[in-house]
Design a protein around this motif. Structure first.
Motif, short mmCIF file in Angstrom:
data_model
loop_
_atom_site.label_atom_id
_atom_site.label_comp_id
_atom_site.label_asym_id
_atom_site.label_seq_id
_atom_site.Cartn_x
_atom_site.Cartn_y
_atom_site.Cartn_z
N PRO A 204 0.84 -1.36 0.04
CA PRO A 204 -0.10 0.19 -0.04
C PRO A 204 0.90 1.54 0.04
CG PRO A 204 -0.11 -0.95 2.15
CD PRO A 204 0.57 -2.01 1.16
N ILE A 205 0.42 2.27 -0.71
CA ILE A 205 0.99 3.76 -0.82
C ILE A 205 0.58 4.66 0.12
CG2 ILE A 205 1.85 5.53 -2.56
CD1 ILE A 205 1.24 3.19 -4.78
N VAL A 206 1.05 5.11 1.06
CA VAL A 206 0.70 6.22 1.88
C VAL A 206 1.21 7.61 1.60
CG1 VAL A 206 0.30 6.91 4.36
CG2 VAL A 206 0.34 4.66 3.75
N LEU A 207 0.39 8.36 1.04
CA LEU A 207 0.80 9.71 0.42
C LEU A 207 0.68 10.71 1.67
CD1 LEU A 207 1.84 11.70 -1.92
CD2 LEU A 207 -0.67 11.98 -2.26
N CYS A 208 1.69 11.44 2.02
CA CYS A 208 1.61 12.43 3.15
C CYS A 208 1.82 13.79 2.45
CB CYS A 208 2.50 12.14 4.13
SG CYS A 208 2.46 10.50 5.01
N ARG A 209 1.13 14.86 2.70
CA ARG A 209 1.45 16.21 2.15
C ARG A 209 1.43 17.16 3.17
NH1 ARG A 209 -3.58 16.79 -1.79
NH2 ARG A 209 -4.75 15.88 -0.04
#
Length: 432
Positions: A204-209
């Motif tokens: 799974p890809i967790v994108l943090c901004r």
């Protein structure tokens, strides 16, 4: 059951997981289980000579890539090498009786039972334990201490991580305190972090901004709770089959400014991954870091464990991201083709989603789970007590079957116990 059928059922098994352990690694896992079994009421075990050790003084330190570990693939079908294992503190028989590790003594049997089994969900019991063992380089004492610290940590919150994921996002949306703290409006609804797909390895890809973060918009407790919710949500995307047991994280520093920097949540995240969610991080990409991030990074990197630091890389463009992620899983604003919506949180859909209210079915599933747990523990006792090398594969196979049944039981029970969140209502999350 043939080996091919087992591969179909359990998928490929990476080294250091149940079903692919060396002889010495299995011994360390048994010693961990002896301590846990004692805390779960199984204190009358007949231990083989090599398990009658004082676990407080055992300093087993196996390297996962050692000669003994690499010989695993040439052994039996479960990866137990036929090469004679070299002597180590854990493999030396002693005349003393087993002594419970000191760190476990303050924890009640009830706490051990409750926290361990609620932590599981679709994880296999052995593989959950082995995360901590691998993180502590197969050192028995250090691994046990880490497990105990995590049990205490999960109990230390006013709302435990397990309750957070079961009550779900609706629980936060409906709680005035979470609205007041900034958790809802400035974290959850803002989609400061989102699970946007899977990488080339199925992780799974967790994108943090970070550009969306401003320290004054929420209190410290809100940040910690949000970080835990994201991590626990990502755990639902992990898959025991094919050993998809880690996540890839992208820290996208597009439009990052010094006003977005906040060291407190960074420290908390580092501690979470290093101390309480070991071996969950597969890769961390720091994307499009501006020049102002350089002095910040010089501070942060000194806080990192070397193992975690080795998993961090810097990326600059779409080509760099495509080394790890297919273009159709990369958001459009980063040059990819993913249609994942990052500017709207589905509040109404989440609030409208309810757990299934069917107490009869839930009670049956709970009873089934209790029976599976007892069967697993009994089979674990037999495995610990077994000294017959010829029966080793049998016990591994039986415990794998029971582990798979426990995971399947949780999947069946999930609609009756867990409030659905954003990924459920969007159709992104399917427990497998």
């Amino acid at each position: 059951m043939t080996e091919n059928n087992l591969i179909d059922l359990y998928g490929s098994i990476r080294q250091g997981r149940l079903g692919n352990l060396t002889v010495q690694q299995e011994l360390v896992l048994k010693q961990i289980w002896v301590n846990i079994l004692y805390k779960m009421g199984y204190d009358k075990l007949t231990l083989p000579a090599n398990l009658k050790v004082d676990s407080n003084n055992s300093k087993t330190d196996l390297k996962e890539n050692s000669d003994d570990a690499s010989s695993a693939a040439s052994g039996s079908k479960w990866g137990f090498g036929k090469k004679k294992a070299s002597a180590s503190p854990a493999a030396i028989a002693t005349n003393g009786e087993f002594k419970l590790h000191e760190s476990l003594k303050p924890i009640s049997n009830e706490t051990m039972q409750k926290v361990f089994w609620s932590f599981l969900r679709t994880d296999y019991p052995d593989n959950l334990i082995l995360r901590f063992v691998r993180a502590r380089k197969w050192n028995l004492t250090n691994a046990l201490s880490m497990i105990v610290d995590t049990i205490k940590w999960r109990q230390s919150f006013s709302t435990s991580p397990d309750d957070m994921i079961l009550n779900g996002e609706a629980g936060f949306l409906n709680n005035p305190a979470d609205v007041e703290s900034g958790f809802v409006d400035y974290n959850l609804k803002k989609l400061k972090s989102a699970i946007i797909g899977r990488d080339l390895n199925g992780r799974p890809i967790v994108l943090c901004r970070p550009k969306l973060h401003h320290a004054k918009e929420q209190n410290e407790e809100a940040l910690e709770k949000y970080a835990i919710l994201v991590i626990e949500s990502a755990r639902l995307f992990l898959r025991e089959k094919n050993s998809i047991d880690q996540a890839l994280i992208i820290f996208d520093l597009t439009d990052f400014k010094t006003s977005n920097m906040d060291y407190t949540p960074v420290k908390f995240l580092i501690k979470c991954f290093e101390a309480h969610y070991p071996e969950c991080l597969g890769k961390l990409l720091i994307h499009k870091a501006p020049w102002i991030f350089s002095p910040i990074w010089n501070i942060i990197k000194n806080w990192l464990d070397p193992v975690v630091a080795d998993k961090i890389s810097f990326s600059k463009n779409l080509k760099d991201l495509e080394k790890y992620i297919d273009k159709n899983q990369i958001p459009e604003y980063l040059g990819g083709e993913s249609k994942f919506v990052l500017d709207t949180y589905p509040t109404e859909a989440v609030l409208a989603s309810k757990v299934i209210d069917d107490k009869e079915t839930l009670n049956k599933l709970k009873q089934q789970r209790n029976e599976l747990i007892q069967n697993f523990l009994k089979k674990t006792c037999e495995w610990v007590e077994n000294e017959d090398v010829e029966k080793r594969d049998f016990f591994i196979e039986e415990r794998l079957k029971l582990s798979a049944l426990l995971a399947a039981n949780y999947r069946d029970m999930d609609p009756y116990v867990r409030s659905k969140g954003m990924y459920d209502v969007l159709g992104e999350l399917k427990l497998e």
